[in-house]
Design a protein around this motif. Sequence first.
Motif, PDB file in Angstrom:
ATOM      1  N   ARG A  29       0.854  -1.185   0.000  1.00 28.13           N
ATOM      2  CA  ARG A  29       0.000   0.000   0.000  1.00 28.13           C
ATOM      3  C   ARG A  29       0.891   1.238   0.000  1.00 28.13           C
ATOM      4  N   MET A  31       1.062   5.583  -0.239  1.00 28.35           N
ATOM      5  CA  MET A  31       0.306   6.826  -0.046  1.00 28.35           C
ATOM      6  C   MET A  31       1.042   7.967  -0.717  1.00 28.35           C
ATOM      7  N   THR A  38      -2.455  13.442  -6.164  1.00 26.41           N
ATOM      8  CA  THR A  38      -3.798  12.851  -6.083  1.00 26.41           C
ATOM      9  C   THR A  38      -4.519  13.005  -7.419  1.00 26.41           C
ATOM     10  N   THR A  55      -2.004  -1.063  -3.806  1.00 29.28           N
ATOM     11  CA  THR A  55      -3.149  -0.296  -3.319  1.00 29.28           C
ATOM     12  C   THR A  55      -2.733   1.155  -3.109  1.00 29.28           C
ATOM     13  N   HIS A  56      -3.527   2.068  -3.652  1.00 29.25           N
ATOM     14  CA  HIS A  56      -3.241   3.498  -3.558  1.00 29.25           C
ATOM     15  C   HIS A  56      -4.087   4.134  -2.462  1.00 29.25           C
ATOM     16  N   LEU A  57      -3.450   4.895  -1.574  1.00 30.62           N
ATOM     17  CA  LEU A  57      -4.139   5.645  -0.529  1.00 30.62           C
ATOM     18  C   LEU A  57      -3.886   7.137  -0.735  1.00 30.62           C
ATOM     19  N   THR A  58      -4.920   7.939  -0.535  1.00 28.47           N
ATOM     20  CA  THR A  58      -4.719   9.387  -0.555  1.00 28.47           C
ATOM     21  C   THR A  58      -4.322   9.826   0.844  1.00 28.47           C
ATOM     22  N   VAL A 187       0.769   1.880   6.009  1.00 23.53           N
ATOM     23  CA  VAL A 187       1.375   2.424   4.794  1.00 23.53           C
ATOM     24  C   VAL A 187       2.729   1.758   4.592  1.00 23.53           C
ATOM     25  N   GLY A 322      -5.732   8.119   5.386  1.00 27.65           N
ATOM     26  CA  GLY A 322      -5.737   6.877   4.620  1.00 27.65           C
ATOM     27  C   GLY A 322      -6.487   5.754   5.305  1.00 27.65           C
ATOM     28  N   LYS A 323      -7.299   6.078   6.307  1.00 29.38           N
ATOM     29  CA  LYS A 323      -8.042   5.050   7.033  1.00 29.38           C
ATOM     30  C   LYS A 323      -9.309   4.637   6.298  1.00 29.38           C
ATOM     31  N   ALA A 325     -11.418   5.178   2.232  1.00 31.48           N
ATOM     32  CA  ALA A 325     -11.514   5.797   0.913  1.00 31.48           C
ATOM     33  C   ALA A 325     -12.658   6.798   0.940  1.00 31.48           C
TER      34      ALA A 325
END
Length: 363
Positions: A29, A31, A38, A55-58, A187, A322-323, A325
């Motif tokens: 994952r 971030m 973004t 997996t992409h996290l903002t 992350v 990032g907890k 979406a």
Amino acid sequence: MNSFEAFKDPQLCRALLARLTAEATTPFRFMEVCGTHTVAIFQSGLRSLLPPTITHLTGPGCPVCVTHESEVAAFLELAGRDDVVVATFGDLMRVPGPKGRNLKTAKADGARVEVVYSPVDALAVAAANPDRTVVFLGVGFETTAPAVAATIKLAREQNLKNFRVLSFHKLVPPALEVLLSDPDINVDAFILPGHVSAIIGATPYTFVAEKYHVPSVVTGFEPLDILAALLDITGMLENNAPAIRNGYTRVVSDAGNPVAMAIMDEVFAPADALWRGLGLIPQSGLVIREEFADFDAMRLPGVALKETPPLPGCRCGDVLKGKMAPNECPLFGKACTPATPVGPCMVSTEGGCAAYFKYRLDL
């Protein structure tokens, strides 16, 4: 094809994507910590093309989004004063504050709120309104702080005694420390901000790899930049060799921009600061030094940060960490849309919620 166009070249991007798909065998994952990243990841379609192992996290890379509720309340309180003109960038106008009010509604109610395109423009507003105090709302990361610092110095040179700055600038490295220290935030790697790093360089992030063993890459905003960064991260993870890499050397040096940092350090000093979703982070903000106290809006009578409750129902804080979406928020696309935003992540063009909504991601 010029060098700029090469970073968008479909053939090169397909080749890197194929390599990434073949080599990213271990799930991870990542971030991004920049609002421009973004938007770039969503706009280019890269998110939908990534292999299922990635997996992409903002993250908290949108300066408007991380501006704390109490800071927004301070904006509105200043705007309500008859002797004040608020000067601000346009993206702050619709950020919701207490009771659903924002600077746009304050202006409709008679407040003097002027949208400017640079901090220097606020000096012209001050010169045109000598009978009022003009307060520029200083938000953003290390990217914008040097320009605001230069504007304060220019105001002193021009002897503009009615100009002030409300400094709520934020520093990125301390926020990364908070994210990495939170056991609930999983992350594995960071794509580090290009704009911020153009000012501070790549060296300030070394603790991310050395202390937390999290590989990270400073990169640009074109599809090739992002794919190359992810391929670099994949190699570091596969080889268990975390490091901080600078993949944006055409703009970023390891040492940063010494001129910009010098003027920022001359005018501002690090201090504890509030972040939406992340709370109080030690030494993560910038306050105006004593030598420039005459230009500090926080020293105006009655100006203070007051305890302000979170926006009802808004989950921006969890999105920024990032907890969750954006589309997992119960309000997303229903009560909360760009036309009727409940929280700042749906207001700003760099916000994760706004990006999810704009590009209609079915996630």
